[in-house]
Every structure is written in structure tokens, then in C-alpha cells.
Scaffold this motif. Structure first.
Motif: not given
Length: 272
Positions: A123-127, A137-139, A222-224, A228-230
Motif C-alpha cells: 500500500m501507499l500511505t499518506v500522512w 491508505r491507497c490500495q 498505528r491506525m486500524p 482510515v480513508a481508503v
């Protein structure tokens, strides 16, 4: 570096001196298990490299990227952490954790507001740097993510991100805060409640030579998945016959490289 150290070099300097912290392998050669460890070599010789030397753990550092203003460094590691470091003051500001597995790559948005990282969780994760929280999180990848870049061309209020990985694919993502479902943020201690975040012009945490105790809240929980928006990719295309190891992006060109040693240069269509 493979031992959890980060060395910043100035290409205009020809001399090199080994920091005592590097030659000793850290304080007593011990392993660093805490995620908020930050050890500096202190002031270096003015005419020689490195200009900075930090030890942040024991696992390999996989990527480092300077923010657009040159004041901060984002670093990913095999320990699954994205670390944000105040370069000028040599201070650890934030530690963000992957969903699982190591992180392999990262990139800043052109305005310095967001950091995207990819890794072994496919995945990509954006903070958000200023809000100090995960944005999305980008799936879409089917294997490890190896490269990520924000599109410098810009899309108004929206951001465009490109990523490549071991699945030999190039993925394109668009996101804007207005279009995202924003779940209730967790507090810095992971308990829930609003997140104050940092002001854009607020003070930075100041470091000092030696092992510094991290400020409370430096390591973010760590967020479950469900909190988190996907995001799903806008486009996905296999562009190599082997895992892609590198991605470089400019206003006019896209450059990719795979493990077979094939480099492809793609000319971007004109806008407008």
C-alpha cells in the motif's frame, strides 16, 4: 545505511572524517529497539563530510527525502517506520508506522504538507505533516511498493501521486481533503479525541548531541484499517516485464527502471 544510520553529505566538500558515533557503531554497539531513538554525532568539521550523522535504529534505512524547503528529512526503514527529522536542529519530530512490514520509499508533496510512503504492506500511505496524522491508505498494488512521487504538474486543490512496485505496474492516484471521508482522529497517545497538530510556523523540537529523549507523542499510534480513508487508483498499467525498482518524475518526463536493468523514459502529454 544498513545499520540504521543516516549520513548527510555535501557534494561541494572533498574531505571526509568518520564521526565517532559511526566508528563506534553507536553507544556501546547496542541494538536500538525503541522507535523514538535519535542519536546525533553533534557538530562536524566545517570543511568535511558528513554534514550530519544520525542513528535512528538498527534496521536498514531504505530511503531519505528532503522536504521542498530543505528543512526536514523524511526517512523510511525496514522497521516499518517513517521518521520526520528537523534537519537544521537535528531533532526527531514524528515517527509514523506502516500497517505492517517495512517501508521502502517516500516522497513529499511540493507544498511540504504531505508525505507519502510505500512498502511491504502493498500500500501507499499518506500522512499530513502539519496535522500529524494519517490522511489515507491507497490500495491497488499486488506486491511491494518500490517508488512513489507527487506529480509536480499540480491539479489545483487536488494532489496526484504516482507509484511503482514489484508487480511491474504504474499506479496513479488523485486525492483532495474535500473528497476524503475524514474519520475521527486519534489523539497523540492513541486514546481518541481531537488532534491539535502543529502550526505551519510553529517551533520545532530542538535536538542535542548524544541520545536524546523523544518528546511525548513523537511516535504516533498505528491506525486500524477501518478508521482510515481508503483510495483506489485512478489508473493502473503494467509497464515493465520485471519488478520496477525506481520512479522519477518531472514536468515533462516520467522515468522508470526495472530489475532487469531496463530504463524507460516516457514523455508526458502537454496540458491544455
Amino acid at each position: 545505511m544498513g545499520d540504521g544510520a543516516i549520513m548527510i553529505m555535501d557534494r561541494t566538500k572533498e574531505e571526509f572524517s568518520v564521526p565517532a558515533l559511526a566508528s563506534s557503531g553507536g553507544s556501546g554497539g547496542r541494538r536500538y529497539e525503541a522507535m523514538d531513538v535519535f542519536e546525533t554525532a553533534g557538530a562536524q568539521r566545517a570543511r568535511s563530510n558528513p554534514v550530519a550523522f544520525w542513528r535512528v535504529g538498527s534496521r536498514a534505512i531504505t530511503s531519505i527525502e528532503f522536504s521542498p524547503d530543505g528543512q526536514r528529512v523524511a526517512a523510511t526503514s525496514e522497521d516499518g517506520a517513517l521518521r520526520i527529522i528537523d534537519y537544521l536542529n537535528e531533532a526527531l519530530e514524528d515517527v509514523y508506522l506502516s500497517y505492517f512490514g517495512g517501508l521502502t520509499c517516500c516522497a513529499w508533496s511540493d507544498d511540504g504538507r504531505y508525505v507519502a510512503a510505500g512498502g511491504k504492506d502493498d500500500m501507499l500511505t499518506v500522512w499530513s505533516y502539519y496535522e500529524q496524522t494519517i490522511v489515507a491508505r491507497c490500495q491497488g498494488h499486488e506486491s511491494w511498493v518500490r517508488g512513489v512521487a507527487f506529480d509536480p504538474a499540480g491539479r489545483g486543490a487536488a494532489y496526484r501521486i504516482l507509484s511503482v512496485g514489484d508487480d511491474a505496474k504504474l499506479l496513479v492516484w488523485d486525492f483532495s481533503l474535500a473528497a476524503l471521508h475524514r474519520p475521527r482522529a486519534l489523539g497523540r497517545a492513541g486514546t481518541g479525541g481531537s488532534l491539535q497538530g502543529r502550526q505551519a510556523d510553529g517551533p520545532h523540537l530542538r535536538g542535542r548531541p548524544g541520545v536524546r529523549e523523544a518528546q511525548a507523542g513523537v511516535v504516533h499510534s498505528r491506525m486500524p484499517q477501518g478508521a482510515v480513508a481508503v483510495l483506489q487508483p485512478l489508473a493502473a498499467e503494467a509497464i515493465h516485464d520485471a519488478p520496477i525498482s525506481s520512479l522519477q518524475l518531472s514536468q515533462d518526463l516520467l522515468v522508470t527502471a526495472c530489475r532487469r536493468g531496463v530504463v524507460k523514459v516516457w514523455r508526458r502529454p502537454a496540458i491544455g
